[in-house]
Design a protein around this motif. Structure first.
Motif, short mmCIF file in Angstrom:
data_model
loop_
_atom_site.label_atom_id
_atom_site.label_comp_id
_atom_site.label_asym_id
_atom_site.label_seq_id
_atom_site.Cartn_x
_atom_site.Cartn_y
_atom_site.Cartn_z
N SER A 180 0.67 -0.54 0.17
CA SER A 180 -0.03 -0.09 -0.09
C SER A 180 0.70 1.25 0.08
O SER A 180 0.09 2.18 0.66
CB SER A 180 -0.77 0.04 1.36
N ASP A 181 1.94 1.24 -0.06
CA ASP A 181 2.63 2.28 -0.37
C ASP A 181 2.44 3.31 -1.90
O ASP A 181 3.18 4.25 -2.05
CB ASP A 181 4.43 2.20 -0.94
N THR A 182 1.61 3.09 -2.53
CA THR A 182 1.34 3.90 -3.79
C THR A 182 0.55 4.72 -3.76
O THR A 182 -0.01 4.78 -2.19
CB THR A 182 1.33 3.34 -4.64
N SER A 183 0.22 6.13 -3.49
CA SER A 183 -0.38 7.47 -3.32
C SER A 183 -2.05 7.55 -4.13
O SER A 183 -2.32 8.11 -3.46
CB SER A 183 0.14 8.36 -3.79
N ASP A 184 -1.71 6.64 -5.05
CA ASP A 184 -3.39 6.41 -5.40
C ASP A 184 -4.37 5.37 -4.64
O ASP A 184 -3.97 4.83 -3.35
CB ASP A 184 -3.29 5.10 -6.63
N GLU A 185 -5.49 5.72 -4.52
CA GLU A 185 -7.16 5.31 -3.60
C GLU A 185 -7.25 3.94 -4.16
O GLU A 185 -8.05 3.82 -3.46
CB GLU A 185 -7.38 6.36 -3.70
N SER A 186 -6.88 3.15 -5.12
CA SER A 186 -7.21 1.86 -4.99
C SER A 186 -6.43 0.30 -5.10
O SER A 186 -6.55 -0.45 -5.36
CB SER A 186 -6.39 1.73 -6.82
N GLY A 187 -6.09 0.96 -3.83
CA GLY A 187 -4.76 -0.10 -3.12
C GLY A 187 -5.97 -0.79 -2.10
O GLY A 187 -6.69 -0.35 -1.91
N PRO A 188 -5.58 -1.88 -0.79
CA PRO A 188 -6.64 -2.66 -0.48
C PRO A 188 -6.96 -1.18 0.61
O PRO A 188 -8.25 -2.32 1.20
CB PRO A 188 -5.21 -3.07 0.81
N PHE A 189 -6.61 -0.40 1.29
CA PHE A 189 -7.20 0.49 2.29
C PHE A 189 -8.42 1.81 1.18
O PHE A 189 -8.63 2.58 2.44
CB PHE A 189 -6.18 0.79 3.19
N ALA A 190 -8.54 1.60 0.28
CA ALA A 190 -9.70 2.90 0.11
C ALA A 190 -10.43 2.74 0.22
O ALA A 190 -11.36 1.70 0.18
CB ALA A 190 -8.95 2.50 -1.83
N ALA A 191 -11.01 3.78 0.79
CA ALA A 191 -12.34 4.18 0.89
C ALA A 191 -13.79 3.97 0.04
O ALA A 191 -13.06 4.04 -1.65
CB ALA A 191 -12.71 5.30 1.34
N ALA A 192 -14.61 3.74 -0.03
CA ALA A 192 -15.50 3.05 -0.61
C ALA A 192 -16.05 4.49 -1.18
O ALA A 192 -15.84 5.22 -0.56
CB ALA A 192 -16.64 2.13 -0.03
N PRO A 193 -16.49 3.71 -2.31
CA PRO A 193 -17.26 5.81 -2.94
C PRO A 193 -18.31 6.29 -2.03
O PRO A 193 -19.60 5.00 -1.62
CB PRO A 193 -17.96 5.25 -4.32
N ALA A 194 -18.75 7.81 -1.93
CA ALA A 194 -19.91 7.56 -1.24
C ALA A 194 -21.20 6.89 -1.54
O ALA A 194 -21.05 6.95 -2.79
CB ALA A 194 -20.13 9.16 -1.19
N ARG A 195 -21.35 7.03 -0.67
CA ARG A 195 -23.44 5.92 -1.28
C ARG A 195 -24.04 7.35 -1.75
O ARG A 195 -23.88 8.69 -1.45
CB ARG A 195 -23.75 5.75 0.02
N ASP A 196 -24.83 7.16 -3.20
CA ASP A 196 -26.07 8.25 -3.68
C ASP A 196 -26.79 9.25 -2.75
O ASP A 196 -27.41 8.12 -1.95
CB ASP A 196 -26.76 8.17 -4.87
N PRO A 197 -27.04 10.26 -1.64
CA PRO A 197 -28.25 10.54 -0.49
C PRO A 197 -29.34 10.13 -0.66
O PRO A 197 -30.53 9.82 -0.33
CB PRO A 197 -27.67 11.40 0.11
N ASP A 198 -29.26 10.48 -2.09
CA ASP A 198 -31.02 10.10 -2.49
C ASP A 198 -31.51 8.77 -2.76
O ASP A 198 -32.75 8.78 -3.00
CB ASP A 198 -31.28 10.59 -4.19
N ILE A 199 -30.53 8.16 -2.65
CA ILE A 199 -31.11 6.05 -2.85
C ILE A 199 -31.26 6.18 -2.06
O ILE A 199 -32.82 5.29 -1.50
CB ILE A 199 -30.06 5.41 -3.35
N ALA A 200 -31.26 7.23 -0.70
CA ALA A 200 -31.40 6.05 1.01
C ALA A 200 -32.86 7.00 1.36
O ALA A 200 -33.82 6.68 1.76
CB ALA A 200 -29.89 6.85 1.80
N VAL A 201 -32.87 7.74 0.75
CA VAL A 201 -34.68 9.06 0.69
C VAL A 201 -35.62 7.65 -0.07
O VAL A 201 -36.99 7.67 0.90
CB VAL A 201 -34.27 10.41 0.12
#
Length: 93
Positions: free
Chosen positions: A30-51
Motif C-alpha cells: 500500500s505504499d502507492t499514493s493512488d486510492e486503489s489500494g487495499p485500504f481505499a475508501a468505498a465511494p460515497a453512497r448516493d443520498p437520493d437512494i437512501a431517501v
C-alpha cells in the motif's frame, strides 16, 4: 505428539513467523499514493437512494406515523410532496 498439540505447534510457529515480519504483506503493497489500494475508501453512497428507500418503506407501512416521519426527515426532498398526498389520503383531508 497428539493431533491437538500438533495444531498448537503449527499455530505458535505461524504466530512467530508473522511476528518476525517487519510489515504485513498487505501493508507493504500500500505504499502507492493512488486510492486503489487495499485500504481505499468505498465511494460515497448516493443520498437520493437512501431517501428513496425510506420513501419505499413508508409506502409499505402506509401509516400516518410512517408518512409523518418521512416528511419530518425530508421536508425539502422532491418526494415530500408525494408523501404529503399519501398522508392526506390516509387522514381524509
Amino acid at each position: 505428539m497428539t493431533k491437538r498439540s500438533g495444531t498448537l505447534s503449527m499455530r505458535l510457529a505461524l504466530a512467530g513467523a508473522i511476528a518476525g515480519c517487519a510489515t504485513p504483506p498487505v501493508m507493504a503493497q500500500s505504499d502507492t499514493s493512488d486510492e486503489s489500494g487495499p485500504f481505499a475508501a468505498a465511494p460515497a453512497r448516493d443520498p437520493d437512494i437512501a431517501v428513496q428507500e425510506e420513501f419505499d418503506a413508508a409506502r409499505r407501512a402506509d401509516t400516518v406515523k410512517a408518512w409523518e416521519l418521512f416528511i419530518a426527515r425530508h421536508p425539502d426532498h422532491r418526494l415530500a410532496k408525494e408523501a404529503q398526498q399519501e398522508l392526506r389520503r390516509l387522514t381524509g383531508q
